[in-house]
Scaffold this active site. Sequence first.
Site, PDB file in Angstrom:
ATOM      1  N   CYS A  99     -10.764   9.964 -25.096  1.00 23.00           N
ATOM      2  CA  CYS A  99     -11.356  10.379 -23.825  1.00 23.00           C
ATOM      3  C   CYS A  99     -12.443   9.393 -23.425  1.00 23.00           C
ATOM      4  O   CYS A  99     -13.410   9.199 -24.155  1.00 23.00           O
ATOM      5  CB  CYS A  99     -11.946  11.786 -23.940  1.00 23.00           C
ATOM      6  SG  CYS A  99     -12.711  12.364 -22.412  1.00 23.00           S
ATOM      7  N   HIS A 144     -16.881  19.618 -14.206  1.00 24.79           N
ATOM      8  CA  HIS A 144     -18.080  18.818 -13.971  1.00 24.79           C
ATOM      9  C   HIS A 144     -17.775  17.721 -12.962  1.00 24.79           C
ATOM     10  O   HIS A 144     -16.601  17.483 -12.620  1.00 24.79           O
ATOM     11  CB  HIS A 144     -18.588  18.204 -15.290  1.00 24.79           C
ATOM     12  CG  HIS A 144     -17.488  17.806 -16.234  1.00 24.79           C
ATOM     13  ND1 HIS A 144     -16.607  16.792 -15.948  1.00 24.79           N
ATOM     14  CD2 HIS A 144     -17.085  18.312 -17.439  1.00 24.79           C
ATOM     15  CE1 HIS A 144     -15.741  16.675 -16.948  1.00 24.79           C
ATOM     16  NE2 HIS A 144     -15.993  17.594 -17.868  1.00 24.79           N
ATOM     17  N   HIS A 185     -12.823  12.402 -16.538  1.00 20.16           N
ATOM     18  CA  HIS A 185     -12.313  12.021 -17.854  1.00 20.16           C
ATOM     19  C   HIS A 185     -11.021  11.229 -17.692  1.00 20.16           C
ATOM     20  O   HIS A 185     -10.170  11.580 -16.876  1.00 20.16           O
ATOM     21  CB  HIS A 185     -11.932  13.246 -18.699  1.00 20.16           C
ATOM     22  CG  HIS A 185     -13.062  14.106 -19.153  1.00 20.16           C
ATOM     23  ND1 HIS A 185     -14.185  13.631 -19.769  1.00 20.16           N
ATOM     24  CD2 HIS A 185     -13.203  15.450 -19.130  1.00 20.16           C
ATOM     25  CE1 HIS A 185     -14.971  14.647 -20.080  1.00 20.16           C
ATOM     26  NE2 HIS A 185     -14.409  15.758 -19.703  1.00 20.16           N
ATOM     27  N   GLU A 241     -14.001  23.998 -18.963  1.00 20.03           N
ATOM     28  CA  GLU A 241     -15.189  23.546 -18.232  1.00 20.03           C
ATOM     29  C   GLU A 241     -14.779  22.701 -17.034  1.00 20.03           C
ATOM     30  O   GLU A 241     -13.601  22.350 -16.873  1.00 20.03           O
ATOM     31  CB  GLU A 241     -16.082  22.703 -19.165  1.00 20.03           C
ATOM     32  CG  GLU A 241     -15.343  21.440 -19.649  1.00 20.03           C
ATOM     33  CD  GLU A 241     -16.163  20.565 -20.593  1.00 20.03           C
ATOM     34  OE1 GLU A 241     -17.001  21.095 -21.340  1.00 20.03           O
ATOM     35  OE2 GLU A 241     -15.932  19.337 -20.569  1.00 20.03           O
ATOM     36  N   HIS A 292     -10.572  22.249 -16.906  1.00 20.02           N
ATOM     37  CA  HIS A 292      -9.707  21.602 -17.889  1.00 20.02           C
ATOM     38  C   HIS A 292      -9.981  22.137 -19.286  1.00 20.02           C
ATOM     39  O   HIS A 292     -11.110  22.518 -19.619  1.00 20.02           O
ATOM     40  CB  HIS A 292      -9.855  20.075 -17.864  1.00 20.02           C
ATOM     41  CG  HIS A 292     -11.257  19.591 -18.084  1.00 20.02           C
ATOM     42  ND1 HIS A 292     -12.209  19.640 -17.101  1.00 20.02           N
ATOM     43  CD2 HIS A 292     -11.864  19.043 -19.174  1.00 20.02           C
ATOM     44  CE1 HIS A 292     -13.343  19.143 -17.573  1.00 20.02           C
ATOM     45  NE2 HIS A 292     -13.163  18.778 -18.834  1.00 20.02           N
TER      46      HIS A 292
HETATM   47 MN    MN Z   1     -14.891  17.892 -19.827  1.00 13.79          MN
END
Ligand code: MN
Length: 152
Positions: free
Chosen positions: A117, A65, A69, A63, A103
């Site tokens: 995370c 975004h 992270h 994914e 990632h």
């Molecule tokens: Mn992610």
Amino acid sequence: MADDDFRPFRDGFRWDGVDLLAYKEDGAAPFKAITRQVLFAEAGMGCELRYFEMAAGGYSTLERHQHVHAVMILRGHGHCLLGEAVRPVKPYDLVTVPPWTWHQFRATRGEPLGFLCMVNAERDKPCLPATDDIARLRSDPMIAAFLDGVAG
Ligand code: MN
């Protein structure tokens, strides 16, 4: 919150007072053999710290975004895809996932892979790759091998 101020670590990478959750609520995104524990999600702090763990052969969703992270590998060995790079990961490695960067983490070494995370409490929803995104990623043999579950 006094009872929650100290939550001891337990065997099996669990913590007292922390529920073991499904990786994602939304079953639409592809993933395998991965769990989620929310370690810190204090109101007003603006961020959350989670622990994700994959069983051997498991993987997180591929994914990207807007939100970032901040990852620290905590358990086991595996590989991560970050942008156009496939890298082996080991305990205490640090991985920054910048905005809009593909990632995925994979437990490629026959053992569990766990990582911390940190994310913004308020964040955008992840985007999944379209067919042409997958084709573009797969044009790199290292990435194709990674996506096929063969260690990079
Ligand atoms: Mn992610």
